[in-house]
Write a protein that holds these residues in place. Sequence first.
Motif, PDB file in Angstrom:
ATOM      1  N   LEU A  18       9.954  11.539  -9.913  1.00 19.70           N
ATOM      2  CA  LEU A  18       8.739  11.990  -9.226  1.00 19.70           C
ATOM      3  C   LEU A  18       9.043  12.879  -8.026  1.00 19.70           C
ATOM      4  O   LEU A  18       8.518  13.991  -7.934  1.00 19.70           O
ATOM      5  CB  LEU A  18       7.922  10.772  -8.775  1.00 19.70           C
ATOM      6  N   VAL A  19       9.877  12.423  -7.118  1.00 22.92           N
ATOM      7  CA  VAL A  19      10.018  13.094  -5.829  1.00 22.92           C
ATOM      8  C   VAL A  19      10.614  14.490  -5.960  1.00 22.92           C
ATOM      9  O   VAL A  19      10.049  15.479  -5.454  1.00 22.92           O
ATOM     10  CB  VAL A  19      10.870  12.232  -4.877  1.00 22.92           C
ATOM     11  N   LEU A  20      11.764  14.614  -6.633  1.00 24.79           N
ATOM     12  CA  LEU A  20      12.409  15.923  -6.758  1.00 24.79           C
ATOM     13  C   LEU A  20      11.518  16.941  -7.478  1.00 24.79           C
ATOM     14  O   LEU A  20      11.344  18.063  -6.971  1.00 24.79           O
ATOM     15  CB  LEU A  20      13.754  15.780  -7.462  1.00 24.79           C
ATOM     16  N   PRO A  21      10.927  16.618  -8.649  1.00 26.05           N
ATOM     17  CA  PRO A  21      10.040  17.606  -9.295  1.00 26.05           C
ATOM     18  C   PRO A  21       8.864  18.003  -8.414  1.00 26.05           C
ATOM     19  O   PRO A  21       8.503  19.190  -8.355  1.00 26.05           O
ATOM     20  CB  PRO A  21       9.572  16.875 -10.563  1.00 26.05           C
ATOM     21  N   ALA A  22       8.272  17.022  -7.710  1.00 21.72           N
ATOM     22  CA  ALA A  22       7.122  17.335  -6.864  1.00 21.72           C
ATOM     23  C   ALA A  22       7.513  18.245  -5.710  1.00 21.72           C
ATOM     24  O   ALA A  22       6.795  19.205  -5.381  1.00 21.72           O
ATOM     25  CB  ALA A  22       6.493  16.045  -6.338  1.00 21.72           C
ATOM     26  N   LEU A  23       8.650  17.979  -5.084  1.00 25.40           N
ATOM     27  CA  LEU A  23       9.092  18.813  -3.974  1.00 25.40           C
ATOM     28  C   LEU A  23       9.409  20.232  -4.429  1.00 25.40           C
ATOM     29  O   LEU A  23       9.059  21.215  -3.756  1.00 25.40           O
ATOM     30  CB  LEU A  23      10.320  18.182  -3.312  1.00 25.40           C
ATOM     31  N   LEU A  24      10.089  20.366  -5.569  1.00 25.56           N
ATOM     32  CA  LEU A  24      10.403  21.701  -6.076  1.00 25.56           C
ATOM     33  C   LEU A  24       9.134  22.494  -6.357  1.00 25.56           C
ATOM     34  O   LEU A  24       9.022  23.673  -5.990  1.00 25.56           O
ATOM     35  CB  LEU A  24      11.252  21.588  -7.342  1.00 25.56           C
ATOM     36  N   LEU A  25       8.173  21.876  -7.002  1.00 24.24           N
ATOM     37  CA  LEU A  25       6.911  22.551  -7.289  1.00 24.24           C
ATOM     38  C   LEU A  25       6.199  22.938  -6.004  1.00 24.24           C
ATOM     39  O   LEU A  25       5.616  24.028  -5.890  1.00 24.24           O
ATOM     40  CB  LEU A  25       6.020  21.658  -8.147  1.00 24.24           C
ATOM     41  N   CYS A  26       6.232  22.051  -5.008  1.00 25.89           N
ATOM     42  CA  CYS A  26       5.576  22.327  -3.726  1.00 25.89           C
ATOM     43  C   CYS A  26       6.223  23.516  -3.023  1.00 25.89           C
ATOM     44  O   CYS A  26       5.535  24.428  -2.556  1.00 25.89           O
ATOM     45  CB  CYS A  26       5.622  21.088  -2.840  1.00 25.89           C
ATOM     46  N   LEU A  32       0.814  -1.215   0.000  1.00 28.65           N
ATOM     47  CA  LEU A  32       0.000   0.000   0.000  1.00 28.65           C
ATOM     48  C   LEU A  32       0.849   1.267   0.000  1.00 28.65           C
ATOM     49  O   LEU A  32       0.353   2.344  -0.328  1.00 28.65           O
ATOM     50  CB  LEU A  32      -0.921   0.009   1.235  1.00 28.65           C
ATOM     51  N   PHE A  33       2.121   1.133   0.399  1.00 29.13           N
ATOM     52  CA  PHE A  33       2.962   2.310   0.572  1.00 29.13           C
ATOM     53  C   PHE A  33       3.174   3.043  -0.749  1.00 29.13           C
ATOM     54  O   PHE A  33       3.056   4.272  -0.816  1.00 29.13           O
ATOM     55  CB  PHE A  33       4.322   1.909   1.156  1.00 29.13           C
ATOM     56  N   GLY A  34       3.514   2.303  -1.800  1.00 23.42           N
ATOM     57  CA  GLY A  34       3.829   2.923  -3.081  1.00 23.42           C
ATOM     58  C   GLY A  34       2.702   3.790  -3.625  1.00 23.42           C
ATOM     59  O   GLY A  34       2.908   4.979  -3.921  1.00 23.42           O
ATOM     60  N   PRO A  35       1.481   3.245  -3.779  1.00 17.47           N
ATOM     61  CA  PRO A  35       0.370   4.068  -4.304  1.00 17.47           C
ATOM     62  C   PRO A  35       0.081   5.299  -3.465  1.00 17.47           C
ATOM     63  O   PRO A  35      -0.187   6.379  -4.008  1.00 17.47           O
ATOM     64  CB  PRO A  35      -0.809   3.096  -4.302  1.00 17.47           C
ATOM     65  N   ILE A  36       0.132   5.158  -2.132  1.00 23.02           N
ATOM     66  CA  ILE A  36      -0.146   6.316  -1.271  1.00 23.02           C
ATOM     67  C   ILE A  36       0.900   7.404  -1.482  1.00 23.02           C
ATOM     68  O   ILE A  36       0.572   8.608  -1.577  1.00 23.02           O
ATOM     69  CB  ILE A  36      -0.198   5.890   0.205  1.00 23.02           C
ATOM     70  N   MET A  37       2.170   7.021  -1.587  1.00 26.72           N
ATOM     71  CA  MET A  37       3.215   8.022  -1.776  1.00 26.72           C
ATOM     72  C   MET A  37       3.137   8.668  -3.150  1.00 26.72           C
ATOM     73  O   MET A  37       3.425   9.867  -3.303  1.00 26.72           O
ATOM     74  CB  MET A  37       4.598   7.390  -1.570  1.00 26.72           C
ATOM     75  N   VAL A  38       2.734   7.911  -4.163  1.00 26.43           N
ATOM     76  CA  VAL A  38       2.545   8.505  -5.491  1.00 26.43           C
ATOM     77  C   VAL A  38       1.436   9.558  -5.428  1.00 26.43           C
ATOM     78  O   VAL A  38       1.571  10.671  -5.961  1.00 26.43           O
ATOM     79  CB  VAL A  38       2.217   7.422  -6.535  1.00 26.43           C
ATOM     80  N   ILE A  39       0.316   9.212  -4.776  1.00 24.56           N
ATOM     81  CA  ILE A  39      -0.782  10.181  -4.613  1.00 24.56           C
ATOM     82  C   ILE A  39      -0.299  11.415  -3.862  1.00 24.56           C
ATOM     83  O   ILE A  39      -0.639  12.557  -4.207  1.00 24.56           O
ATOM     84  CB  ILE A  39      -1.966   9.515  -3.885  1.00 24.56           C
ATOM     85  N   TRP A  40       0.514  11.206  -2.831  1.00 25.72           N
ATOM     86  CA  TRP A  40       1.025  12.315  -2.029  1.00 25.72           C
ATOM     87  C   TRP A  40       1.862  13.270  -2.873  1.00 25.72           C
ATOM     88  O   TRP A  40       1.627  14.489  -2.865  1.00 25.72           O
ATOM     89  CB  TRP A  40       1.832  11.759  -0.872  1.00 25.72           C
ATOM     90  N   PHE A  41       2.813  12.752  -3.608  1.00 22.25           N
ATOM     91  CA  PHE A  41       3.697  13.621  -4.382  1.00 22.25           C
ATOM     92  C   PHE A  41       2.960  14.289  -5.545  1.00 22.25           C
ATOM     93  O   PHE A  41       3.229  15.454  -5.870  1.00 22.25           O
ATOM     94  CB  PHE A  41       4.906  12.831  -4.885  1.00 22.25           C
ATOM     95  N   VAL A  42       2.045  13.583  -6.164  1.00 26.22           N
ATOM     96  CA  VAL A  42       1.258  14.201  -7.234  1.00 26.22           C
ATOM     97  C   VAL A  42       0.405  15.332  -6.666  1.00 26.22           C
ATOM     98  O   VAL A  42       0.274  16.413  -7.267  1.00 26.22           O
ATOM     99  CB  VAL A  42       0.388  13.148  -7.937  1.00 26.22           C
ATOM    100  N   THR A  43      -0.163  15.109  -5.479  1.00 27.44           N
ATOM    101  CA  THR A  43      -1.017  16.126  -4.858  1.00 27.44           C
ATOM    102  C   THR A  43      -0.231  17.392  -4.531  1.00 27.44           C
ATOM    103  O   THR A  43      -0.674  18.514  -4.844  1.00 27.44           O
ATOM    104  CB  THR A  43      -1.655  15.564  -3.574  1.00 27.44           C
ATOM    105  N   ILE A  44       0.927  17.253  -3.890  1.00 31.79           N
ATOM    106  CA  ILE A  44       1.676  18.465  -3.522  1.00 31.79           C
ATOM    107  C   ILE A  44       2.222  19.150  -4.766  1.00 31.79           C
ATOM    108  O   ILE A  44       2.389  20.384  -4.784  1.00 31.79           O
ATOM    109  CB  ILE A  44       2.805  18.144  -2.530  1.00 31.79           C
ATOM    110  N   ALA A  45       2.498  18.370  -5.831  1.00 30.96           N
ATOM    111  CA  ALA A  45       2.946  18.993  -7.082  1.00 30.96           C
ATOM    112  C   ALA A  45       1.829  19.837  -7.686  1.00 30.96           C
ATOM    113  O   ALA A  45       2.068  20.962  -8.154  1.00 30.96           O
ATOM    114  CB  ALA A  45       3.407  17.932  -8.068  1.00 30.96           C
ATOM    115  N   ILE A  46       0.601  19.321  -7.681  1.00 30.08           N
ATOM    116  CA  ILE A  46      -0.536  20.072  -8.227  1.00 30.08           C
ATOM    117  C   ILE A  46      -0.786  21.334  -7.416  1.00 30.08           C
ATOM    118  O   ILE A  46      -1.022  22.420  -7.976  1.00 30.08           O
ATOM    119  CB  ILE A  46      -1.796  19.174  -8.257  1.00 30.08           C
ATOM    120  N   LEU A  47      -0.748  21.221  -6.087  1.00 35.46           N
ATOM    121  CA  LEU A  47      -0.931  22.413  -5.244  1.00 35.46           C
ATOM    122  C   LEU A  47       0.140  23.452  -5.552  1.00 35.46           C
ATOM    123  O   LEU A  47      -0.140  24.663  -5.594  1.00 35.46           O
ATOM    124  CB  LEU A  47      -0.871  22.023  -3.766  1.00 35.46           C
TER     125      LEU A  47
END
Length: 495
Positions: free
Chosen positions: A122-130, A40-55
């Motif tokens: 995924l992680v670096l682009p999402a964090l930068l956008l956030c 379950l960890f992988g899908p939840i973390m993908v949702i998390w990073f996509v969400t903060i990237a969109i915000l």
Amino acid sequence: MEGLKLASPAFAAFIVPVTIAILIALFAIQRRGTASIGRLFGPIMVIWFVTIAILGIVNVWNAPAILKALNPVEAVRVVAADPIASVAVIGAVFLVLTGGEALYADMGHVGAAAIRRAWFGLVLPALLLCYFGQGALVLVDPAAVENPFYSMAPGWALVPLIALATAATVIASQSLISGVFSLTRQAMQLGLCPRTRIVPTSSDEAGQIYVPTANWMLMTGTLLIVLLFKTSDNLAGAYGIAVSGTMLATTLLLYRVAVDRWNWKPALAVPIVALFGAIDSSFLAANSLKIMDGGWFPVAVGGCVAILMLCWREGASAVRRRLDSMSMPVREFVDHIDEQVIGRAPGLGVWLTKVARGASPMLLHHVRHNSVMHRCVVLMTFLPDPRPRVPFAERHSVERLGHGFFHIQVKLGFMQTPDVPLTLRNCELLGFDVDFDHVHYYIGHEVVVRRPENSAMGQISFAIFAFLPRIASRAPDFFRIPHDGLSEVGFRLDI
């Protein structure tokens, strides 16, 4: 959980209690292992990073001026305008890097390639956008600086975002807890801490383990931190010192790896390490301003752990040297064994000894007082190896000593756990043919005392060393020795 007070100020009083409840539940389920919930960890973390990237994208769209931060000239202008204030700014900005070191806490389980793909894809682009989104929000609404992350979300999405952030944080915490378990086992194998019980939680993955002592000590420390600091702002100084210090230590260790393992020339390794060391040192210096604001805590904890490790290593080395000095050359012992015993009992006697070469004082003590030995005797010694895992072909060494005596040496890497019965079965596969139906195990129980004069240890270091075995697991449990066929031989050892 601090986003609760944005949903309603009335929730502010519940932040610490709810945090404590989540932490207790997280540590309580560790004994069940992570294999069942890991998928379950992988899908939840993908949702998390996509969400903060969109915000982040939404808020950057509203204030595109934040993109000027991509220009390093802007940073130079800030530093030139006020160098003193810039040091404090660097210490605050450094917090965006915290968590990066956790990527490598459990690298042995997932591998470097998977980490690189996840980070750059995924992680670096999402964090930068956030982070850019939070900066853009503060440009538009300076009042949002109180909690810019949760302020990025619309009102209707606040509670779901808090729930998602909590789940992501629990998952991130789980990876660090697993890393602590792995590091504890490695420290034991490297002789840096007393033995403790290790419980495998997966029949497929050797790296998935549970260490009860480490789990409950870590839970206690984490709960104390929550009660001591109460808010994430108060914890920022402690976190900055801890992570910047870790990064600098890692950089210094990089030199040893580059020279000893990668065979780099010092002329090449020194400039590269110096470059990264200068960057890490500047971050550590900036965070050092927060020593009185919580930065003292990781320094104190790290210092205490280092003292415990050094005292344990010093004491264990002193015990080993004393055992060696009290032992007898194994050839001399074997050649005269028939003169010292009145009978040889049937079956196999396995003696677990710390003396790599020679007959240990435990064995001499037993012969002196009982005058009986088994017809077949195995002297078994486990030796630490600097590699993570020792291949099966290199792991076992069986030496025939004569008169029914054998010496088995087992090399184990710091990711491997000793198992005496399993070692005997492995040696049987290698042609060691003895009576495995009647096996009796012997293990030493040293009562270590400090000499009044000329002791190998100081009073304080010996007191610490003498206390640590009280919280360690029993040797039979650690070495997986069956209790129904075990004898413990006790004797006094002065160091």
